[in-house]
Write an enzyme that holds these catalytic residues in place. Sequence first.
Site, PDB file in Angstrom:
ATOM      1  N   ARG A  38     -85.574  54.529 -62.464  1.00  0.00           N
ATOM      2  CA  ARG A  38     -84.455  53.578 -62.384  1.00  0.00           C
ATOM      3  C   ARG A  38     -83.756  53.669 -61.031  1.00  0.00           C
ATOM      4  O   ARG A  38     -83.345  52.664 -60.456  1.00  0.00           O
ATOM      5  CB  ARG A  38     -83.507  53.917 -63.527  1.00  0.00           C
ATOM      6  CG  ARG A  38     -82.264  53.143 -63.653  1.00  0.00           C
ATOM      7  CD  ARG A  38     -82.524  51.772 -64.264  1.00  0.00           C
ATOM      8  NE  ARG A  38     -81.242  51.146 -64.517  1.00  0.00           N
ATOM      9  CZ  ARG A  38     -80.399  50.788 -63.558  1.00  0.00           C
ATOM     10  NH1 ARG A  38     -80.735  50.949 -62.309  1.00  0.00           N
ATOM     11  NH2 ARG A  38     -79.228  50.262 -63.850  1.00  0.00           N
ATOM     12  N   ASP A  75     -83.785  44.152 -73.585  1.00  0.00           N
ATOM     13  CA  ASP A  75     -82.410  44.145 -74.072  1.00  0.00           C
ATOM     14  C   ASP A  75     -82.221  42.930 -74.966  1.00  0.00           C
ATOM     15  O   ASP A  75     -82.935  41.933 -74.836  1.00  0.00           O
ATOM     16  CB  ASP A  75     -81.412  44.092 -72.910  1.00  0.00           C
ATOM     17  CG  ASP A  75     -80.033  44.541 -73.358  1.00  0.00           C
ATOM     18  OD1 ASP A  75     -79.730  45.737 -73.250  1.00  0.00           O
ATOM     19  OD2 ASP A  75     -79.255  43.698 -73.858  1.00  0.00           O
TER      20      ASP A  75
END
Length: 343
Positions: A38, A75
């Site tokens: 990330r 998500d």
Amino acid sequence: MLKNDLLLRAARGEETERTPVWLMRQAGRILPEYRALRGRLSGFKELVETPELAAEVTIQPVDALDVDAAIIFSDILVVPEAMGLTYEMVEARGPLFPETIKTAHDVERMRVADPEEHLGYVLEAIRVTKQALNGRVPLIGFAGAPWTILAYMVEGHGSKTFSKARRLLYAEPALAHQLLRKITDTTIAYLRAQVEAGANIVQVFDSWAGILPPAHYQEFSTRYIAEICQAIPEVPVTVFAKGAFWAVEEFAQLPCRTIGLDWNQDARTVRPLVGNKTLQGNLDPCALYGTPEQVRTATKQMLDQFGPHRHIANLGHGVYPDTNPDNVKVFIETVKEYSARQR
Ligand code: 1CP
């Protein structure tokens, strides 16, 4: 063919040699491997929208934690975006919608998304993940429940009260239903496409169920969730509605296989109310802050409450980001060892 199909068998209500286990929000958050990857990227959306990277992060917890399922890294907010409302993921703060739904015109502008056209990157991530998993464990697809998605589209960000979204249900119920209709149609097409791309089971997250009064929940949430379950007969569906302890008897009537429980519920009370459905949950995520011995004790207590069959072990909500992965491993190992001895 799956090498480990414990989760699917438990979801279908079949007997298993031991209780399957995975964690909500297991991908990302707690693993150093995730943070390292990330850190090299521009942000959350780059990860979600690049199928090879999303697949890598999806498989990390299978390698690191030896869980019995993978959940596709994505998500719930990709759905409003596909309908025409772009979100940003603000570092250390969470999602933000620069534009929100306020008027009938705003609802009119929202489209029922086409999964291949508007969410093709998730479907591709599922295909890449399935190939890389090579049948090790089942892959879980997911979407938000229509009410929870409406809450973000109207509010624009996370909130303790979602009072703008709840205001809409009182002030303009017909408009709320119009929006819920479009979200539901999008979600059905999206989840069906996830199954076609390779998802073995799907979960519907109603994270903000618990802030609605029961009558509103029935009117604005359960009926749409029921439609979604009905539209996906090919794989088991899990419904996780956080805080909706008062809706358990309603959920027992849903055409879904599995009901997720948060940590406020006691499996011994719920079990007699849900017939032959499978239950998922529900260790308090904060129990993982204890010593390894305390984690073991709490996990065994949870397993005793659910009993050996028709249970998928999990936390009562997503794992918190500052949880020590070693304690997560203790949780997983305890489920595996103790539940085998429960038989
Ligand atoms: O920068 C980052 O890494 C952002 C943190 C993050 C991550 C890792 C967000 C922002 N979303 C995710 C991934 C995610 N979201 C998954 C991945 C698969 C997994 O590991 O389980 C899943 C299933 C979700 C689902 C999700 N997103 C829900 C439903 C589940 C729940 O926790 O109740 C909700 C409510 C969201 C919205 C969201 N996305 C991210 C945040 C911080 C939030 C919550 C915002 C709020 O406070 O309302």
